[in-house]
Scaffold this active site. Structure first.
Site, mmCIF file in Angstrom:
data_model
loop_
_atom_site.group_PDB
_atom_site.id
_atom_site.type_symbol
_atom_site.label_atom_id
_atom_site.label_comp_id
_atom_site.label_asym_id
_atom_site.label_seq_id
_atom_site.Cartn_x
_atom_site.Cartn_y
_atom_site.Cartn_z
ATOM 1 N N HIS A 1 50.383 18.614 29.685
ATOM 2 C CA HIS A 1 49.867 18.383 31.276
ATOM 3 C C HIS A 1 51.498 17.584 32.012
ATOM 4 C CE1 HIS A 1 47.280 16.330 34.061
ATOM 5 N NE2 HIS A 1 46.880 17.153 33.628
ATOM 6 N N ASP B 1 48.850 12.035 23.318
ATOM 7 C CA ASP B 1 48.123 12.723 24.644
ATOM 8 C C ASP B 1 46.553 12.991 23.694
ATOM 9 O OD1 ASP B 1 46.436 13.160 26.670
ATOM 10 O OD2 ASP B 1 48.056 14.442 27.635
ATOM 11 N N GLN C 1 42.076 15.616 25.661
ATOM 12 C CA GLN C 1 41.760 16.917 25.266
ATOM 13 C C GLN C 1 41.064 16.182 23.622
ATOM 14 O OE1 GLN C 1 40.738 19.039 27.199
ATOM 15 N NE2 GLN C 1 41.935 18.441 28.933
ATOM 16 N N LYS D 1 36.187 12.542 30.416
ATOM 17 C CA LYS D 1 35.849 14.213 29.783
ATOM 18 C C LYS D 1 35.179 13.820 28.492
ATOM 19 C CE LYS D 1 40.872 15.580 31.309
ATOM 20 N NZ LYS D 1 40.848 16.434 32.101
ATOM 21 N N CYS E 1 47.371 22.630 35.145
ATOM 22 C CA CYS E 1 48.880 20.809 35.453
ATOM 23 C C CYS E 1 49.967 21.012 34.400
ATOM 24 C CB CYS E 1 47.338 19.431 34.903
ATOM 25 S SG CYS E 1 46.709 19.568 36.287
#
Lengths: 146, 410
Positions: B123, B200, B203, B226, B364
């Site tokens: 991203h 990261d 997700q 999220k 993104c």
């Protein structure tokens, strides 16, 4: 152009201008043109609009780059509409088109095929796609007239 | 017992018959953001209506209540990740967490020629801070090659590592393809070479069990919104000894002990050192409720259910004429696809006209299209409250075929 175009005809007009744009190509003599780079954070649209003006008349207008169906078709139709028009006439056409897009009163007599985008406001996320080329042309003409 | 119908009753956006384009909303953009359950909304409202005050500096009861809430939220997040309380920094979200790593750790501890490894499927928030660090410090950003499916494998990490590699920063789960990286084996290899690993987790944290100690990751970034929490709040996990090596890149109130006219100042210890200014207190109330809500459903149950949804969706969607699915085999509840001859954004606009929220574009991750050889794609992403009926609605809309510009004329 009658306002009673069927959805099938409107779709066909958009797809024709997307599949076979008449005014989308590489510039041959870019130095004779005013140009502007337009892109969008919300779509892949990344185009350059080129305009040639002689004595206050738009003698040529085309674009190039990467663009979605809606931006390709709407920009291609725009180029066809403004070639041969004076800058004032071109600005009037752009103004009427934007009024249509934003659901205001507009003069459809100057928009010809561009009226296929009359319902864009129902898909508000695509307004930018339907106006990106038009915004670019408007900015060039305004800038040139300063 | 996992009961999706019961879960949906916890979410006003789902139980209140929300309409989009006059049709029942089918929300399949959960990789982008998620709906909020009553418990989250109620706790935010509680702060705004009953417990409003600033943190850090009050001599009155309300402030004590807020300070306690912040402390407890930090504790709950730490427990959720198997971290220690003082290893959790509140940020505005994963983007801010990643920037804190780049400018708090990288700017201070990395130097010209040091290499940072990323991948093309990252991203923007896990690429641009490193590009900026390249401009500022002269570090070199390099890319781990993806395998033919689009995965990051240990083997490919090994190919990209050199004697100059100092940091690997990659998504645990890609927001486009949804492959889950084996962070544990990558951390083990990286640490043998003295390389730090930033994960990261935007997700992954909402969808899968995370144990930072077992994974042995050095940094973990994620966002509350999220995972059923509010926007504008998230967290950075970093190992305590690493946080101590970091400088704050945002300074001000709430993070200093003293400062003087000769421009000297002393910072509070981590994590407060990285939390300058008034915190997003209502966000923290909501974050805490979201974590507790997820725990009440069970993160393993959520992951298992999403995998079931993914398998169901792949099976059904494969029957759509002209469909190209880019990530059939990936672990996460994310399906990325196109229909031959249809521009992805026209497809997403068409789905909008049917009340279906999906995302088109590059998600993104603007370098990944070169790998996929596609300018843009459509993404449908699921969460614990997604139903098979919603997937059926997507498939039914896609089956229509050929008329994707109808959205403009209806």
């Amino acid at each position: 152009m009658p306002i009673s175009l069927s959805p099938q005809m409107m779709r066909q007009i958009i797809m024709d201008h997307y599949d076979n744009p008449q005014h989308k190509h590489e510039p041959n003599d870019a130095n004779k043109y005013e140009s502007i780079h337009m892109d969008s954070a919300n779509c892949i649209d990344d185009i350059i609009v080129y305009v040639k003006e002689d004595n206050g008349v738009v003698t040529d207008c085309f674009f190039n780059g990467v663009a979605c169906t809606i931006s390709t078709a709407s920009t291609d139709i725009m180029c066809g509409l403004v070639i041969g028009k004076t800058c004032e006439e071109a600005l009037y056409i752009i103004d009427q088109y934007k009024k249509m897009i934003h659901e205001e009163e507009y003069d459809d007599s100057v928009l010809d095929e561009a009226i296929v985008f009359m319902n864009t406001s129902k898909q508000a996320a695509r307004i930018r796609c339907a106006t990106i080329g038009w915004d670019g042309l408007e900015e060039i003409i305004h800038h040139h007239h300063k | 017992m996992f009961d999706v119908k019961k879960i949906r009753q916890d979410f006003p956006m789902l139980r209140n018959n929300t309409l989009m384009q006059g049709k029942p909303l089918v929300f399949l953009d959960n990789a982008s953001t998620t709906f909020k359950p009553d418990v989250v909304i109620n706790d935010i409202t509680k702060y705004l209506t009953e417990e409003t005050s600033n943190s850090h500096r009050g001599d009155y009861d309300l402030c004590f209540t807020v300070d306690t809430k912040i402390k407890n939220t930090r504790k709950h997040i730490a427990e959720f990740l198997n971290a220690d309380e003082d290893e959790i920094v509140f940020t505005t979200g994963a983007t801010n967490s990643l920037n804190t790593i780049a400018f708090g750790y990288g700017y201070k501890n990395l130097s010209r020629g040091d290499e940072i490894l990323v991948s093309v499927e990252e991203h923007a928030s896990n690429l641009l801070p490193w590009f900026r660090l390249q401009e500022l410090v002269g570090v070199v950003v390099k890319f781990i090659p993806l395998d033919e499916k689009g995965r990051i494998t240990l083997n490919n990490v090994k190919k990209a590592v050199t004697s100059k590699t100092k940091l690997i920063s990659i998504a645990h789960v890609s927001n486009v393809l949804g492959y889950k990286v084996d962070m544990k084996e990558i951390c083990k290899y990286a640490h043998e070479k003295g390389i730090l690993v930033s994960c990261d987790g935007a997700q992954s944290v909402p969808h899968t069990k995370i144990d930072v100690k077992d994974m042995d990751v050095d940094f973990l970034s994620f966002s509350a919104h999220k995972m059923c929490g509010p926007t504008g709040i998230g967290a950075l996990y970093a190992k305590k000894e690493i946080l101590e090596k970091m400088d704050p890149f945002s300074l001000g109130g709430g993070m200093n002990v003293t400062f003087h006219q000769d421009a000297t100042y002393k910072c509070l210890p981590a994590p407060a050192k990285f939390e300058a200014g008034t915190l997003n207190v209502e966000g923290i109330y909501g974050f805490d409720a979201a974590i507790q809500y997820i725990q009440s459903i069970g993160i393993d149950n959520i992951e298992k259910y999403e995998q079931e949804l993914k398998a169901y969706a792949v099976e059904k969607m494969k029957k759509v004429p002209g469909i190209v699915i880019y990530n059939e085999e990936s672990e996460a509840g994310i399906i990325t696809f196109n229909i031959k001859g249809v521009f992805s954004q026209d497809l997403a606009t068409f789905l909008n006209s049917r009340g279906i929220a999906a995302r088109s574009g590059q998600h993104c991750a603007k370098i990944l299209p070169d790998f996929l050889n596609e300018l843009s794609t459509v993404r449908a992403s699921f969460y614990m409250y997604t139903t098979k009926e919603e997937i059926d609605a997507l498939v039914e809309a896609l089956m229509k075929g050929g008329d994707f510009l109808d959205a403009y004329f209806a």
